[in-house]
Design an enzyme around this catalytic site. Structure first.
Site, PDB file in Angstrom:
ATOM      1  N   CYS A  90      39.365  42.873  37.736  1.00 35.70           N
ATOM      2  CA  CYS A  90      39.655  43.818  38.816  1.00 35.70           C
ATOM      3  C   CYS A  90      40.856  44.655  38.380  1.00 35.70           C
ATOM      4  O   CYS A  90      40.829  45.251  37.319  1.00 35.70           O
ATOM      5  CB  CYS A  90      39.874  43.111  40.139  1.00 35.70           C
ATOM      6  SG  CYS A  90      41.174  41.867  40.123  1.00 35.70           S
TER       7      CYS A  90
ATOM      8  N   ARG B 145      41.460  39.706  42.762  1.00 33.55           N
ATOM      9  CA  ARG B 145      40.139  39.839  43.375  1.00 33.55           C
ATOM     10  C   ARG B 145      39.059  39.228  42.484  1.00 33.55           C
ATOM     11  O   ARG B 145      38.084  38.641  42.969  1.00 33.55           O
ATOM     12  CB  ARG B 145      39.835  41.323  43.630  1.00 33.55           C
ATOM     13  CG  ARG B 145      40.583  41.912  44.794  1.00 33.55           C
ATOM     14  CD  ARG B 145      40.347  43.408  44.894  1.00 33.55           C
ATOM     15  NE  ARG B 145      41.114  44.165  43.915  1.00 33.55           N
ATOM     16  CZ  ARG B 145      41.076  45.489  43.794  1.00 33.55           C
ATOM     17  NH1 ARG B 145      40.278  46.201  44.572  1.00 33.55           N
ATOM     18  NH2 ARG B 145      41.823  46.113  42.910  1.00 33.55           N
TER      19      ARG B 145
END
Lengths: 100, 282
Positions: B233, B238
């Protein structure tokens, strides 16, 4: 390394060059007063989730979007509210989200 | 790994709040949220001050991790239940981090703090201090961590999964939309990476979607489960959430999280970069 995480209520505008940002911000209201617990989600023009922030204790939220059309989804215990919004570069778009 | 071994629900959590074999740990992007309130008995880990090396861009050493968990009262035998805000974004990052150092029994509270709050469940402000332990960690399990040279070699060969939002993937945004956009690195994505935003895997209340739905999300986007996979990410948080989905919920083999992610890759000299909504060519 700064986090990707969301700051409660949104990142402060202090030291932010607004000319380079398309800011969407506002306040979530529930039962006639600012909500103290809840979240606001930002969906893009295809209704794809893009970002989420926990609201502040005064119901505040803020996003740094790209110019264009977006959907805001407010979540508070037991209720949700959707609202369409348009963001423009160099502008702060303010709105109130009234959750019934 | 089955869902029951890595996820707990609110009822399970409530039934184990006083269980001495279980430690609840809040890990939030907003590290001050714990000060306001938290699940009864939970301790806090600060993703930045506790889990990042203060000088280099890297994780804390094995010895520092042992000292940290010992101080928090966590032992290697504990069942650690992690939870946090934003669909367990940082809790999943901590989960991956615990696995990196070999903790055996780690679980996520499904839906995290958001689902707990939206269901109006009890949160308290009292802070607990658990008895100090001697925590013994394992050497880093680098089979779940990808480094930049491995990522470059994986272009066009392995599944590359960019879990950022579509606008970040295409290069229209440089950071999530709740952050200011000024950054130093270039915009775009690693060529051949599929864009499967991490958020697709979570329902609106923050809980994970069903295994069937999750598998369909990845397969529809072109992930070949017979190949190795690297998720990335912006800084690896994430993508730790997506690593959890792929590796722990769906049982995919050889899934690694590239924690250098776009802030490293997008700053490298001479590497290929793709712009726009399509994956691009190797």
């Amino acid at each position: 390394m700064s986090s990707c995480g969301a700051v409660v209520g949104g990142v402060s505008l202090d030291r932010v060059d607004i000319a380079k940002e398309a800011v969407i911000q506002g306040v979530v209201h529930h039962d006639g007063k600012p909500a103290s617990i809840g979240y606001v989600r930002l969906h893009d023009a295809n209704d794809e989730f893009t970002a989420e922030v926990p609201i502040s204790s005064q119901g505040e939220f803020r996003f740094f979007a790209a110019p264009g059309n977006w959907t805001l989804v407010a979540l508070v215990p037991g209720a949700t509210k959707r609202a369409e919004v348009s963001a423009e570069l160099g502008q702060i778009t303010d709105l109130d989200l009234l959750v019934a | 790994m089955s869902r029951n071994e890595v996820l707990v629900d609110a009822e399970w959590a409530i039934a184990h709040l006083a269980d001495e074999k279980v430690v609840f740990v809040e890990v939030d992007e907003d590290t001050a949220a714990y000060d306001t309130n938290h699940i009864s008995g939970a301790v806090r880990l600060d993703w930045r001050s506790d889990l990042q090396d203060g000088t280099r861009r890297d994780f804390v050493s094995k010895e520092a991790f042992e000292a940290l968990l010992g101080k928090k009262g966590i032992s290697a035998d504990h069942t650690v239940v992690l939870y946090g805000g934003n669909n367990n974004w940082f809790a999943a990052y901590a989960y991956w981090y615990f696995k990196l150092y070999g903790h055996k029994d780690v679980r996520l509270l499904d839906g995290g703090r958001k689902k707990w709050e939206l269901e109006s469940r009890e949160l308290v402000s009292e802070v607990v201090e658990l008895p100090v332990t001697t925590y013994v960690a394992q050497e880093q399990d680098t089979s779940i961590r990808a480094f930049r040279d491995e990522v470059i070699k994986a272009i066009g060969v392995e599944n590359l999964v960019d879990v950022r939002s579509p606008d970040e993937y295409a290069g229209r945004l440089l950071a999530p939309a709740h952050l200011p956009q000024e950054q130093s690195q270039v915009a775009g994505h690693i060529p051949t990476a599929a864009n499967i935003p991490w958020s697709k895997t979570a329902a609106e209340d923050g809980s994970f979607k069903s295994d069937e739905d999750l598998k369909a999300i990845y397969e529809t986007a072109g992930v070949d489960f017979s190949k190795d996979t690297i998720a990335y990410c912006r800084i690896g948080e994430r993508s730790a959430h997506s690593w959890f989905v792929l590796h722990e919920l769906l049982g995919a083999k050889n899934v690694r999280n590239y924690d250098g992610s776009w802030t490293e890759y997008g700053s490298l000299v001479g590497v290929p970069v793709a712009l726009g909504d399509e994956p691009g060519q190797a």
